[in-house]
Design an enzyme around this catalytic site. Sequence first.
Site, PDB file in Angstrom:
ATOM      1  N   SER A   1       0.444   8.140   5.071  1.00 27.40           N
ATOM      2  CA  SER A   1       0.292   6.559   5.833  1.00 27.40           C
ATOM      3  C   SER A   1      -0.613   5.703   4.842  1.00 27.40           C
ATOM      4  O   SER A   1      -1.329   6.292   4.254  1.00 27.40           O
ATOM      5  CB  SER A   1      -0.032   6.948   7.099  1.00 27.40           C
ATOM      6  OG  SER A   1      -0.853   5.598   7.740  1.00 27.40           O
TER       7      SER A   1
ATOM      8  N   ALA B   1       0.936  -1.359   0.122  1.00 29.36           N
ATOM      9  CA  ALA B   1      -0.037   0.113   0.007  1.00 29.36           C
ATOM     10  C   ALA B   1       0.899   1.232   0.184  1.00 29.36           C
ATOM     11  O   ALA B   1       0.700   2.272   0.843  1.00 29.36           O
ATOM     12  CB  ALA B   1      -0.909  -0.143   1.070  1.00 29.36           C
TER      13      ALA B   1
ATOM     14  N   HIS C   1       7.133   6.015   1.145  1.00 30.74           N
ATOM     15  CA  HIS C   1       8.018   4.801   0.771  1.00 30.74           C
ATOM     16  C   HIS C   1       8.963   5.167  -0.212  1.00 30.74           C
ATOM     17  O   HIS C   1      10.183   4.529  -0.214  1.00 30.74           O
ATOM     18  CB  HIS C   1       7.203   3.514   0.432  1.00 30.74           C
ATOM     19  CG  HIS C   1       6.116   2.846   1.547  1.00 30.74           C
ATOM     20  ND1 HIS C   1       4.950   3.260   1.324  1.00 30.74           N
ATOM     21  CD2 HIS C   1       6.446   2.200   2.561  1.00 30.74           C
ATOM     22  CE1 HIS C   1       4.197   2.542   2.542  1.00 30.74           C
ATOM     23  NE2 HIS C   1       5.348   2.154   3.182  1.00 30.74           N
TER      24      HIS C   1
ATOM     25  N   GLN D   1       9.087   2.403  16.121  1.00 31.70           N
ATOM     26  CA  GLN D   1       9.753   1.219  15.788  1.00 31.70           C
ATOM     27  C   GLN D   1      10.901   1.410  15.011  1.00 31.70           C
ATOM     28  O   GLN D   1      11.836   0.669  15.347  1.00 31.70           O
ATOM     29  CB  GLN D   1       8.651   1.149  14.116  1.00 31.70           C
ATOM     30  CG  GLN D   1       9.304   0.098  13.208  1.00 31.70           C
ATOM     31  CD  GLN D   1       8.227  -0.174  12.012  1.00 31.70           C
ATOM     32  OE1 GLN D   1       7.310  -0.839  12.245  1.00 31.70           O
ATOM     33  NE2 GLN D   1       8.554   0.450  10.894  1.00 31.70           N
TER      34      GLN D   1
HETATM   35  O1  PAF Z   1       6.542  -0.098   9.200  1.00 36.82           O
HETATM   36  C1  PAF Z   1       6.216  -1.177   8.129  1.00 36.82           C
HETATM   37  O2  PAF Z   1       5.816  -1.111   7.279  1.00 36.82           O
HETATM   38  C2  PAF Z   1       6.243  -2.459   8.945  1.00 36.82           C
HETATM   39  O3  PAF Z   1       6.226  -2.475  10.384  1.00 36.82           O
HETATM   40  C3  PAF Z   1       7.581  -3.363   8.623  1.00 36.82           C
HETATM   41  C4  PAF Z   1       8.914  -2.534   9.298  1.00 36.82           C
HETATM   42  C5  PAF Z   1       7.917  -3.503   7.164  1.00 36.82           C
HETATM   43  C6  PAF Z   1       7.751  -4.603   9.138  1.00 36.82           C
HETATM   44  O4  PAF Z   1       6.452  -5.378   8.954  1.00 36.82           O
END
Ligand code: PAF
Length: 282
Positions: A186, A32, A37, A154
């Site tokens: 997001s 997605a 990204h 994270q």
């Molecule tokens: O941030 C994300 O998209 C996920 O938490 C990751 C780092 C790909 C782990 O599944």
Amino acid sequence: MKVVRSPRQLQRILEEERLRKRTVGFVPTMGALHEGHLSLVKAADRENDITVVSIFVNPTQFGPGEDYAKYPRVLGADKRLLGKGKVDYLFCPSVRDIYPPGHATCVTVDGAMARVLCGKFRPGHFQGVATVVAKLLNIVGPCRLYLGAKDYQQAAIIRRFVEDLNMNARVRVMPTVREKDGLAMSSRNRYLGPAERRRALALSRALFELRRDILGKKGTLAFLKARAVRKLKDAVDRVQYFEIVDPVTLAPLKMVRREMVALTACFVGKTRLIDNVIISLR
Ligand code: PAF
């Protein structure tokens, strides 16, 4: 862009690339994909010879009642977006490839940093994230690992276990990419209806205003935080947390420090959104 599904095959391919002295940049995702990204892909491409992106919706990081089943799976659109960057390998394993029958090993980051903020409300989430990222890093091998600052906790937890487990990866955390009006990009923004999308702006507004007023010395941390929470409560359906913490340990702060991070998680309708800002007095 070559699509690879098997962990063994990707391992072999990247071993050969490294024999040819090529450096690897790795961007793990759950698909997605959006411009956030893509900014990671671009950074990986700038700093490495080979760029690897993974798309894997990791079941172990979703709790009961969370959105694992409905998490958007849009591989065709993701491939088209990745076509805008320069990706050499797209790794799309199945759940069985990553968690074969009998799988029994997990990575747990112990300590306060995993129990606060999202960790407090999503038990097991960071164990799921750490486990899958450790597995992906073992498949990809030595690399630079690209993460977004939007998932601040994270990234801090991944940094911690990469160091603690002596993993051969250099963690690079890239700035949050925002829509023109400030909303942090997001994958979950696509759950928002038009009115919810407008209300979701309250998160970035509250954080930016807090940063401006801390830098402008407009009040104590407690006063400015309470005001931010009040404003957020007027706009969203639930403020799950709003904290100002140490950037490394994530311990909550009561007094202004030179380096701080303010983070929030809020529900707008049924959608849980997170955002943060770094506040630096340097
Ligand atoms: O941030 C994300 O998209 C996920 O938490 C990751 C780092 C790909 C782990 O599944």
